[in-house]
Design a protein around this motif. Sequence first.
Motif, PDB file in Angstrom:
ATOM      1  N   SER B  27      -5.984   2.494  10.406  1.00 30.90           N
ATOM      2  CA  SER B  27      -4.971   2.967   9.465  1.00 30.90           C
ATOM      3  C   SER B  27      -4.638   1.938   8.393  1.00 30.90           C
ATOM      4  N   SER B  28      -4.729   0.651   8.743  1.00 30.84           N
ATOM      5  CA  SER B  28      -4.349  -0.328   7.736  1.00 30.84           C
ATOM      6  C   SER B  28      -5.545  -0.783   6.901  1.00 30.84           C
ATOM      7  N   ARG B 199       1.225   4.576   8.659  1.00 25.51           N
ATOM      8  CA  ARG B 199       1.572   3.749   7.496  1.00 25.51           C
ATOM      9  C   ARG B 199       3.037   3.890   7.135  1.00 25.51           C
ATOM     10  N   VAL B 204       3.776   0.262   5.195  1.00 23.34           N
ATOM     11  CA  VAL B 204       2.742  -0.421   4.431  1.00 23.34           C
ATOM     12  C   VAL B 204       2.909  -0.030   2.961  1.00 23.34           C
ATOM     13  N   SER B 206       1.574   0.618  -0.672  1.00 25.25           N
ATOM     14  CA  SER B 206       0.252   0.848  -1.248  1.00 25.25           C
ATOM     15  C   SER B 206       0.078  -0.066  -2.449  1.00 25.25           C
TER      16      SER B 206
END
Lengths: 191, 207
Positions: B27-28, B199, B204, B206
């Motif tokens: 996912s990261s 996320r 997180v 972008s």
Amino acid sequence: MKDKIMMIVFVLILGTILATTLVGVDAFTEPMIAKNEKIKELSTILKTFGIEYTDETIEKVFTDNISTIVYPEMTIYKVSSGEMAFPFEGSGFQGPIIGVAVMADDKKTITAVGIKSQVETPGLGSRITEKQFLDSFIGKQFDPELILVGAGKSSNKTDVDGITGATMSCIALIKVINDDYKIFNSTFKGD
Amino acid sequence: MVTFTEIKKTKSYQTVLDGIWRDHPISSMVLGICSALAVSNTVANAIAMGAGVTFVLLATSLLISGLRNIIPRRVRMITYMIVIASFVIVVDRVLKAYFPEISESIGPYVGLIITNCIIMGRAEAFYSQNNVLHSVLDSVANGFSYTYTLVAIAIVREILGFGTLLGFQVMPDSFPKWVVISMAPGAFFVVSLFIWITRTLAKVESD
């Protein structure tokens, strides 16, 4: 110069570690892989004949029920009821299709078809292994060969209904079966 | 007595946390997506694939970090490739010998572990620069994240696509199977949902 020696030493170390690992694993797994292959082969034939078995008794069940006749052109499997099976193998749409077809006493009518392995497109071509499709072969006759028709269009005993979305794989499968049937049929011409 | 705050500061703890959450490989970093899409249609496949990748990561981390001081820089990439390829062959043989059915259903994707960017990426970014202990921790953490992600995706896909879980029927017979979920496009929906959720949770930003 030092660089080159280091490089050679490194290649030797890495090569030894990896080669030992691979040789070891290969020696360890080889007999089991061969056994699995054998079970796979026998089970395809037994399943297609409709004979019950378990993984432990498979070899005994096979030798008790099926006689294997080896001809130079082809190996043929026979059961006491008179039914015979011939193996087929050839190119599918993506890769080899291997299987077995059981014939009635008249050597013309199919009583069952089984597929051992195939690598057709999952979800599309791989649908040729579905029971519903394989069952549609039952009762079909080689006269002189099988003909693939569109889904739901079969009108006589030589016609096999295709699967929408798996047309190429069906064409390939029918061709493989027809080709090997010819060998099967000519093998028995002399008998 | 070592307190949790002190453990938190150690490199080992940071490495594991990075691997399983902060720098989550799928996912990261969005690595290993190809196989995540391909083999997450049933839970059994996902577990086998996850175990395979974890083993290859672990073996690669041991060997690369152990040899990191003598790997000539010029040939480091090809070294990773050879090491990874050898261990993938090991996984393939073991699956064929002990789990022939799983081996058949995930077939070509085992070979494709070689091109799984998670392993190559970790080898270049981490194992070639860190000691054996941290590399092994990193490989286990990354392998674990890859596996739990695959299994999570597979649970959704197997229930919706086949109506089963690990092969057992869990949905009533009248349940209409969402065939599309068990095919490639369905994988995209579920993987992107997974990435979106994790996320958001991990906040997180972008780029």
